[in-house]
Design an enzyme around this catalytic site. Structure first.
Site, PDB file in Angstrom:
ATOM      1  N   GLN A  27      42.037  19.376 -18.315  1.00 14.34           N
ATOM      2  CA  GLN A  27      41.683  19.915 -16.765  1.00 14.34           C
ATOM      3  C   GLN A  27      42.880  19.899 -15.933  1.00 14.34           C
ATOM      4  OE1 GLN A  27      39.061  16.275 -16.892  1.00 14.34           O
ATOM      5  NE2 GLN A  27      37.406  17.515 -16.054  1.00 14.34           N
ATOM      6  N   TYR A  54      45.499  10.736 -26.409  1.00 17.03           N
ATOM      7  CA  TYR A  54      45.001  11.794 -25.502  1.00 17.03           C
ATOM      8  C   TYR A  54      45.327  12.974 -25.586  1.00 17.03           C
ATOM      9  CZ  TYR A  54      43.624   7.311 -23.094  1.00 17.03           C
ATOM     10  OH  TYR A  54      43.133   5.928 -22.799  1.00 17.03           O
ATOM     11  N   SER A 154      43.900  -3.335 -26.812  1.00 19.46           N
ATOM     12  CA  SER A 154      42.906  -2.896 -26.275  1.00 19.46           C
ATOM     13  C   SER A 154      41.256  -2.821 -27.071  1.00 19.46           C
ATOM     14  CB  SER A 154      43.159  -1.200 -25.862  1.00 19.46           C
ATOM     15  OG  SER A 154      42.186  -0.660 -25.286  1.00 19.46           O
ATOM     16  N   GLN A 180      43.495  -4.125 -22.677  1.00 16.81           N
ATOM     17  CA  GLN A 180      42.846  -2.753 -21.808  1.00 16.81           C
ATOM     18  C   GLN A 180      41.228  -2.821 -22.167  1.00 16.81           C
ATOM     19  OE1 GLN A 180      43.694   1.845 -21.219  1.00 16.81           O
ATOM     20  NE2 GLN A 180      45.436   0.424 -20.918  1.00 16.81           N
ATOM     21  N   SER A 210      37.656   3.008 -17.340  1.00 20.16           N
ATOM     22  CA  SER A 210      36.488   3.651 -16.900  1.00 20.16           C
ATOM     23  C   SER A 210      35.767   2.788 -15.861  1.00 20.16           C
ATOM     24  CB  SER A 210      35.589   3.772 -18.095  1.00 20.16           C
ATOM     25  OG  SER A 210      35.944   4.927 -18.956  1.00 20.16           O
ATOM     26  N   ASN A 296      39.551   7.766  -4.352  1.00 21.99           N
ATOM     27  CA  ASN A 296      39.456   6.397  -4.994  1.00 21.99           C
ATOM     28  C   ASN A 296      40.271   5.626  -4.468  1.00 21.99           C
ATOM     29  OD1 ASN A 296      37.512   7.947  -6.567  1.00 21.99           O
ATOM     30  ND2 ASN A 296      38.766   8.288  -8.199  1.00 21.99           N
TER      31      ASN A 296
HETATM   32  N1  LIG Z   1      42.035   1.828 -23.642  1.00 20.75           N
HETATM   33  C1  LIG Z   1      40.982   2.606 -23.846  1.00 20.75           C
HETATM   34  O1  LIG Z   1      40.335   2.792 -24.940  1.00 20.75           O
HETATM   35  C2  LIG Z   1      40.537   3.603 -22.690  1.00 20.75           C
HETATM   36  C3  LIG Z   1      39.236   4.273 -22.766  1.00 20.75           C
HETATM   37  C4  LIG Z   1      38.847   5.063 -21.493  1.00 20.75           C
HETATM   38  C5  LIG Z   1      39.955   5.268 -20.522  1.00 20.75           C
HETATM   39  N2  LIG Z   1      41.086   4.431 -20.583  1.00 20.75           N
HETATM   40  C6  LIG Z   1      42.061   4.687 -19.250  1.00 20.75           C
HETATM   41  O2  LIG Z   1      41.328   4.492 -18.195  1.00 20.75           O
HETATM   42  C7  LIG Z   1      41.442   5.537 -17.382  1.00 20.75           C
HETATM   43  C8  LIG Z   1      40.299   5.724 -16.556  1.00 20.75           C
HETATM   44  O3  LIG Z   1      39.152   6.125 -17.274  1.00 20.75           O
HETATM   45  P1  LIG Z   1      38.021   6.987 -16.873  1.00 20.75           P
HETATM   46  O4  LIG Z   1      38.617   8.274 -16.622  1.00 20.75           O
HETATM   47  O5  LIG Z   1      36.805   7.032 -17.930  1.00 20.75           O
HETATM   48  O6  LIG Z   1      37.580   6.497 -15.369  1.00 20.75           O
HETATM   49  P2  LIG Z   1      36.016   6.840 -14.584  1.00 20.75           P
HETATM   50  O7  LIG Z   1      36.609   6.680 -13.328  1.00 20.75           O
HETATM   51  O8  LIG Z   1      35.165   6.183 -15.570  1.00 20.75           O
HETATM   52  O9  LIG Z   1      35.964   8.211 -14.874  1.00 20.75           O
HETATM   53  C9  LIG Z   1      36.820   9.304 -14.220  1.00 20.75           C
HETATM   54  C10 LIG Z   1      36.315  10.661 -13.966  1.00 20.75           C
HETATM   55  O10 LIG Z   1      35.221  10.421 -13.165  1.00 20.75           O
HETATM   56  C11 LIG Z   1      35.177  11.650 -12.156  1.00 20.75           C
HETATM   57  N3  LIG Z   1      35.639  11.243 -10.926  1.00 20.75           N
HETATM   58  C12 LIG Z   1      36.371  10.132 -10.490  1.00 20.75           C
HETATM   59  N4  LIG Z   1      36.479  10.079  -9.176  1.00 20.75           N
HETATM   60  C13 LIG Z   1      35.625  10.773  -8.678  1.00 20.75           C
HETATM   61  C14 LIG Z   1      35.339  10.897  -7.434  1.00 20.75           C
HETATM   62  N5  LIG Z   1      35.626  10.148  -6.495  1.00 20.75           N
HETATM   63  N6  LIG Z   1      34.115  11.987  -7.164  1.00 20.75           N
HETATM   64  C15 LIG Z   1      33.521  12.419  -8.355  1.00 20.75           C
HETATM   65  N7  LIG Z   1      34.058  12.429  -9.391  1.00 20.75           N
HETATM   66  C16 LIG Z   1      34.869  11.480 -10.008  1.00 20.75           C
HETATM   67  C17 LIG Z   1      36.303  12.575 -12.819  1.00 20.75           C
HETATM   68  O11 LIG Z   1      35.637  13.404 -13.701  1.00 20.75           O
HETATM   69  P3  LIG Z   1      35.305  14.970 -13.488  1.00 20.75           P
HETATM   70  O12 LIG Z   1      35.736  15.461 -12.267  1.00 20.75           O
HETATM   71  O13 LIG Z   1      35.621  15.736 -14.695  1.00 20.75           O
HETATM   72  O14 LIG Z   1      33.695  14.884 -13.564  1.00 20.75           O
HETATM   73  C18 LIG Z   1      37.258  11.637 -13.547  1.00 20.75           C
HETATM   74  O15 LIG Z   1      37.990  12.241 -14.280  1.00 20.75           O
HETATM   75  C19 LIG Z   1      41.795   6.918 -18.411  1.00 20.75           C
HETATM   76  O16 LIG Z   1      42.379   7.948 -17.834  1.00 20.75           O
HETATM   77  C20 LIG Z   1      42.554   5.967 -19.442  1.00 20.75           C
HETATM   78  O17 LIG Z   1      43.892   6.050 -19.024  1.00 20.75           O
HETATM   79  C21 LIG Z   1      41.375   3.792 -21.640  1.00 20.75           C
END
Ligand SMILES: NC(=O)c1ccc[n+]([C@@H]2O[C@H](COP(=O)([O-])OP(=O)(O)OC[C@H]3O[C@@H](n4cnc5c(N)ncnc54)[C@H](OP(=O)(O)O)[C@@H]3O)[C@@H](O)[C@H]2O)c1
Length: 319
Positions: A27, A54, A154, A180, A210, A296
């Site tokens: 994206q 990723y 993690s 993590q 997340s 955020n």
């Molecule tokens: N260790 C692991 O197994 C693991 C797994 C997952 C993630 N992670 C890490 O954790 C980070 C965060 O996870 P996540 O991306 O799942 O976080 P999240 O905060 O749960 O989801 C983020 C998504 O929500 C939407 N978003 C975020 N802020 C917003 C807002 N203010 N208004 C509207 N929509 C909003 C966006 O998606 P859209 O705009 O596309 O809808 C964004 O990409 C990842 O980037 C990664 O580095 C680690």
């Protein structure tokens, strides 16, 4: 922005950080990554999270190219990667934490980033087939080689983390310093219950993921799956059931009322709520555009508004 110690290490991470899962490459291109990382840094973020898996390495390439364009002094930020799933189909190269894979994985990651070391590296999942001792030694050797500074886990069980720490202590090796884990209003049990002894007995650090449950905790899925959202993306169909779960949506609507009363967005409330937990070292936020990063980051202003009364109201909604 406040900076919290990453567990019992001497390194401090901004309490909010920025990750790249789903977003970078799919994206977000390099120019947008520059814009988003700048906005995060302007808010005080010093940690950017990534993983080998990723976008099959492309996320590391995008972040590396963005860092190059940004030209920040290397000492002024932390960057991570995570290893487990692998980039190749070979028998020893996927779903593993064997020594050969790990020693090669760090080199691949550094090459894609265009950096000579990473700050944090994680074993992205536990590997039931490789002895933990082999993994601990490999991670120790990577740290000793100077290719990474700290290592962690993690989504490991508390028992696996303790086993790794004890092996490291027995042999005077670099210990894992941080986990993590997923942690958000709808996913609490492991962090709050199972890991309690990791925090109490070992001062284990955390970089939580997340925070918005993939966007569910913004309220954007209240009326279905909007076009262009994560829930609408090809390849993420598996998320849809949870993103549209009526029981969870009902809770999100109640949380939105609480957020509205505080003059905050639902996303800001959900992120601020995580920061109230002292066992969180940093909340890794995710965003598909710069406006989301800016929104955020302002969750920081909401933290002081989360009084005991507000926390109790939230607790009742989440029950
Ligand atoms: N260790 C692991 O197994 C693991 C797994 C997952 C993630 N992670 C890490 O954790 C980070 C965060 O996870 P996540 O991306 O799942 O976080 P999240 O905060 O749960 O989801 C983020 C998504 O929500 C939407 N978003 C975020 N802020 C917003 C807002 N203010 N208004 C509207 N929509 C909003 C966006 O998606 P859209 O705009 O596309 O809808 C964004 O990409 C990842 O980037 C990664 O580095 C680690």
């Amino acid at each position: 922005m406040e900076y919290r110690y990453l567990g019992r290490s001497g390194i401090r991470v901004s309490e909010l950080s920025l990750g790249s899962w789903v977003t970078f490459h799919k994206q977000v291109d390099v120019d947008h990554a520059v814009e988003m990382m700048s906005a995060a840094r302007d808010a005080g973020v010093n940690f950017f999270d990534n993983a080998e898996v990723y976008a099959k390495g492309k996320s590391e390439e995008v972040m590396g190219a963005a860092l190059k364009k940004l030209g920040w002094r290397r000492g002024s930020y932390l960057v991570s990667s995570k290893f487990y799933w692998g980039m190749h189909e070979g028998i020893n190269e996927k779903d593993t934490l064997n020594r050969k894979y790990l020693m090669e994985a760090i080199d691949g990651s550094l090459q894609r980033f265009g950096l000579d070391h990473l700050d944090l590296i994680f074993c992205h999942r536990p590997d039931p087939h490789t002895p933990i001792e082999e993994t601990v030694w490999a991670m120790h050797n990577i740290i000793e080689s100077g290719k990474a500074i700290y290592w962690g886990t993690s989504e490991w069980s508390a028992q696996e983390v303790v086993a790794a720490i004890e092996i490291a202590e027995r042999h005077h090796l670099h210990k894992p310093m941080m986990e993590q884990p997923q942690y958000n209003m709808f996913h609490r049990q492991v962090f709050e219950v199972e890991y309690a002894r990791l925090f109490r007995d070992y001062g284990y650090g955390t970089t939580t993921w997340s925070p918005l449950a993939s966007g569910l905790l913004t309220g954007k899925y209240n009326e279905g799956i909007p076009d262009g959202s994560r829930g609408s993306l090809k390849g993420y169909e598996w998320l849809r059931e949870k993103l549209t779960d009526p029981k969870l949506i009902n809770k999100v609507k109640q949380l939105s009322t609480v957020a509205g009363d505080l003059g905050a967005s639902t996303a800001q409330l959900a992120i601020a709520w995580l920061l109230k937990n002292p066992n969180v070292s940093t909340v890794i936020t995710g965003a598909s555009r710069v406006e989301q990063v800016k929104e955020n980051m302002k969750a920081l202003d909401v933290v002081p508004k989360l009084t005991d009364d507000v926390m109790e109201t939230i607790e009742k909604i989440l029950e």
